[in-house]
Design an enzyme around this catalytic site. Structure first.
Site, PDB file in Angstrom:
ATOM      1  N   HIS A 149      17.420   9.408  -9.336  1.00 46.45           N
ATOM      2  CA  HIS A 149      17.783  10.749  -9.845  1.00 46.45           C
ATOM      3  C   HIS A 149      16.873  11.828  -9.259  1.00 46.45           C
ATOM      4  CE1 HIS A 149      20.026   8.568 -13.038  1.00 46.45           C
ATOM      5  NE2 HIS A 149      18.963   7.771 -13.011  1.00 46.45           N
ATOM      6  N   SER A 208      13.317  29.940  13.506  1.00 51.06           N
ATOM      7  CA  SER A 208      14.082  30.993  12.856  1.00 51.06           C
ATOM      8  C   SER A 208      13.968  32.279  13.682  1.00 51.06           C
ATOM      9  CB  SER A 208      13.531  31.227  11.447  1.00 51.06           C
ATOM     10  OG  SER A 208      13.831  32.537  11.012  1.00 51.06           O
ATOM     11  N   LYS A 233       8.739  29.205  10.730  1.00 51.02           N
ATOM     12  CA  LYS A 233       9.673  28.118  10.425  1.00 51.02           C
ATOM     13  C   LYS A 233       9.798  27.077  11.527  1.00 51.02           C
ATOM     14  CE  LYS A 233      12.528  28.596   7.239  1.00 51.02           C
ATOM     15  NZ  LYS A 233      12.580  27.786   6.038  1.00 51.02           N
ATOM     16  N   GLU A 243      20.454  18.402   9.685  1.00 48.73           N
ATOM     17  CA  GLU A 243      21.431  19.249   8.980  1.00 48.73           C
ATOM     18  C   GLU A 243      22.791  19.216   9.672  1.00 48.73           C
ATOM     19  OE1 GLU A 243      18.263  22.325   6.928  1.00 48.73           O
ATOM     20  OE2 GLU A 243      19.301  22.946   8.737  1.00 48.73           O
TER      21      GLU A 243
END
Ligand code: ARG
Length: 478
Positions: free
Chosen positions: A174, A295, A301, A308
């Site tokens: 979880h 970025s 970043k 992704e």
């Protein structure tokens, strides 16, 4: 009304049909229906099928020796000029409006090379059985690439597991801390999943190992097509026992895209794990700069776009599976043009899968572990609540009662805002008379994983053995 009978004017045939038609096709319908831009992908397989076909026609005396040689050298010439040498090679753009599909193009190019002799090549077959044959040949090759790609990723994951050694993290359920777990064990879970994927791809290959040629349009052929010869020449171990099924059914594509979708779901979950491990919340891993992106605004970043994109593309892959299923579900048996739509998704799925597997292997292989961050997740004694329960069971307490004691111990320590290991012996005794001084041994991740006894558990000795087993199995495959 006068009837005109027109002879073919000796020009190269641009269509495989036309005799029945008075008018040219409307340009919009051409745009709508021509598929060469997509099915050019099949050219190499289509030429291989045609070579076997020509040799077969020669064996059954439809072609004489001279004709056979001429056609074969014609096909060779076309292969040399037009089969793409790299992934970005395309046929000349003008072809896309000239020829309906790859079958039509090949026939026309052959006629340009060898003259009207080329018109004999379609004897005994239809595009309906031809297209399935070429698609199967193409898929068989690419399936092998994909299987090797899966194997490469398995190897990269095992390498990564080796690199992680006996490093322990908080395993989660979880997304909440559950029990100590070797990170190598987590990585090997994906190796198992990929093993099943590889087996599924093997099954697809076995089931589609049936020659469609000889089925012709739907009913079989009146020409004595030598199917045994063709099967051997093209590497099929069986011949279709029902011509209608052979030309109508794309079950093999549904099965392939289904196996691929399951693979992509696994790749997506793996990606999600790596994204989480890479986030500043956990920061268990650092990506190699070559496999990360930045970025346009935030200079600090370093983003995990490989993972992704894999996660994102997995949804497209499931879409391809839905498309091939719904494409067929309402079709009566027999060829329908709908079936042409089996190809765009198939080709895109194959190319994306090959690329994703290679890139994932490299990215996974280049990951480095941040041991301090991993160890930091173990600063929570609640991770040992299950070990405490097992400890009580070993002391003779029933499982249910032990569960209650351990739960109360967790609640008690949380209310006092202190870790379990800081409870005094007196406090332990109040929780259960069965608890003794050795309870303090429990609060150690290494001890925790070594308590595990079952096959497939996270015990370091088991994990080490698993790594060795995988390495042996990869070696035996080469
Ligand atoms: N381009 C077609 C396809 O990919 C080839 C078969 C066409 N057959 C026909 N009878 N129109 O499905």
């Amino acid at each position: 009304m006068g009837i005109t009978l027109r002879r073919d004017g000796g020009r190269v045939m641009k269509k495989l049909w036309g005799g029945r038609f008075k008018k040219e096709m409307h340009p919009l319908l051409k745009c709508f229906s021509y598929s060469l831009r997509v099915d050019q992908e099949l050219l190499e397989a289509e030429i291989r099928v045609n070579e076997a076909w020509v040799k077969m026609l020669s064996r059954i005396d439809i072609l004489n020796k001279g004709e056979t040689t001429k056609l074969l050298s014609g096909l060779k010439g076309i292969a040399k000029k037009f089969v793409p040498k790299g992934p970005h090679d395309q046929l000349p753009a003008k072809f896309f409006f000239q020829y309906e599909d790859v079958h039509t193009m090949l026939q026309a190019l052959l006629e340009k090379k060898v003259g009207t002799l080329a018109r004999k090549i379609h004897t005994g077959r239809s595009r309906n059985d031809l297209v399935v044959t070429s698609t199967k040949l193409y898929l068989r090759d690419r399936l092998e690439n994909i299987r090797l790609g899966v194997l490469g990723l398995q190897e990269a994951l095992v390498g990564c597991a080796k690199k992680a050694g006996e490093e322990i993290v908080a395993g989660m359920t979880h997304l909440k801390k559950a029990q100590p777990l070797l990170i190598a064990h987590h990585l090997l879970a994906y190796v198992e999943m990929l093993e099943e994927d590889r087996q599924r791809l093997d099954d697809v290959r076995k089931r589609m190992d049936v020659l469609p040629l000889g089925s012709a349009a739907l009913a079989g052929s009146a020409v004595a097509v030598d199917q045994k010869y063709l099967a051997k020449a093209l590497g099929f171990s069986k011949i279709a026992t029902n011509s209608l099924q052979a030309v109508s059914d794309r079950g093999f594509l549904a099965e392939f895209l289904s196996a691929l979708s399951i693979l992509w779901v696994h790749l997506s979950r793996l990606s999600e794990d790596f994204i989480l491990w890479n986030s500043e919340m956990l920061h268990w891993i650092e990506l190699d700069d070559a496999f990360a992106t930045g970025s346009s605004l935030m200079p600090q970043k370093k983003n995990p776009d490989v993972f992704e994109l894999v996660r994102g593309r997995s949804s497209v892959m499931i879409g391809h599976l839905m498309a091939i299923l719904t494409l067929q579900k309402g079709l009566t048996l027999g060829y329908h043009r709908d079936l042409q739509e089996d190809k765009p998704g198939l080709f895109s799925a194959i190319k994306r899968t090959e690329l994703a597997l290679r890139l994932l292997s490299l990215t996974v292989g280049s990951v480095s572990f941040k041991k301090r961050a991993m160890a930091a997740t173990l600063q929570d004694d609640n991770l040992y609540a299950t070990d405490l329960l097992d400890y009580l069971v070993r002391k003779g307490v029933s499982f249910r009662d032990a569960h209650g004691v351990s739960g109360r111990a967790v609640r008690y320590a949380m209310e006092l805002d202190k870790p379990l290991r800081k409870l005094s012996m007196k406090e332990w005794k109040r929780l259960s008379a069965s608890i003794e001084a050795d309870v303090y041994d429990l609060f150690d991740p290494k001890h925790s994983v070594r308590l595990k006894k079952t096959i497939g558990s996270t015990h370091p000795a088991r994990v080490r053995k698993e790594i060795a087993r995988w390495e042996r199995s990869f070696k035996s495959l080469v």
